[in-house]
Design an enzyme around this catalytic site. Structure first.
Site, PDB file in Angstrom:
ATOM      1  CG  ASP A  20      -1.764   1.195   1.374  1.00  0.00           C
ATOM      2  OD1 ASP A  20      -2.422   1.572   0.385  1.00  0.00           O
ATOM      3  OD2 ASP A  20      -1.762   1.796   2.464  1.00  0.00           O
ATOM      4  CG  ASP A  22      -1.487   7.821   0.296  1.00  0.00           C
ATOM      5  OD1 ASP A  22      -0.490   8.548   0.184  1.00  0.00           O
ATOM      6  OD2 ASP A  22      -2.360   7.701  -0.589  1.00  0.00           O
ATOM      7  CG  ASP A 179      -2.472   2.028   6.266  1.00  0.00           C
ATOM      8  OD1 ASP A 179      -2.820   1.594   5.149  1.00  0.00           O
ATOM      9  OD2 ASP A 179      -2.754   3.177   6.652  1.00  0.00           O
TER      10      ASP A 179
END
Length: 226
Positions: A20, A22, A179
């Site tokens: 991922d 951001d 995240d």
């Protein structure tokens, strides 16, 4: 005795890693928050704290706009302001993004160990290459899928499966690192092991109860996976 120890130190249990962006590789929260707030101000709506906007990041720009409008009590639909938001998003893209500690060294070590890498993000695709380039990490990735690159985005597994096919690596031999619940759900549906980072934008997702392969507090802990 030295040679087996060296061999063990130089191995990694997966053939490929999909990251991922951001909240995993790059801390871009302040820039995303500023873009949202500039849109709100343009609409005559009040700015909101960055901490609140953190809870809206991760499911793509359309959902981000929708969350901001609903929070402000606006009846506007995201489609009506999407184009203007993209103007602000582009203007704020490189205001103050920062790599998380250990990202460059870890990516370099993974590449040295022969691990193939790609990025799978829900960020609009045209903003991904300039951000990776500005952070100096664009050369590490053999594939990039953004939120509008395909007809599907995370948590749908197909963006991850698309990258696995592009890298010619079986999904079970790919590791997803993210995240959020969006990343976790996409990886699980794709049949990929998943590691979650604790420092990103998890919203209300309980990282430690999810059943990920690991939850790491520092990016470099990836290298300790067995």
């Amino acid at each position: 005795m030295a040679r087996p120890q060296l061999q063990t130190a130089m191995t990694f249990p997966f053939s490929a890693v999909l990251f991922d962006l951001d909240g995993t590789l790059v801390d871009s929260a302040s820039d995303i928050a500023e873009a949202v707030n500039r849109m709100l101000v343009e609409l005559g709506l009040p700015r909101v704290p960055e901490a609140r906007i953190l809870g809206w990041i991760g499911e793509g720009a359309h959902q981000l706009i929708t969350s901001a409008l609903r929070d402000a009590g606006s009846t506007l639909e995201a489609d009506a302001v999407y184009a203007r938001f993209m103007v602000h998003y582009e203007a704020c893209l490189l205001l103050d993004p920062r790599l998380y500690d250990g990202v460059v060294d870890t990516l370099q070590t993974l590449r040295d160990r022969g691990v193939r890498m790609a990025v799978c993000t829900n960020k609009p695709s045209r903003f991904v290459p300039p951000l990776l380039a500005a952070m100096g990490i664009d050369g590490y990735f053999e594939g990039v899928v953004g939120g509008d690159s395909l007809a599907w985005r995370k948590p749908d597994p197909r963006p991850l499966l698309h990258l696995a096919a592009q890298l010619d690596v079986e999904p079970a031999r790919c590791l997803m690192v993210g995240d959020s619940e969006t990343d976790f759900a996409a990886a699980r549906a794709a049949g990929m092991p998943v590691v979650l980072v604790s420092y990103g934008y998890p919203r209300s997702f309980d990282l430690h109860a999810a059943g990920a392969l690991a939850v790491i507090d520092r990016f470099g802990e990836l290298l300790g996976l067995e």
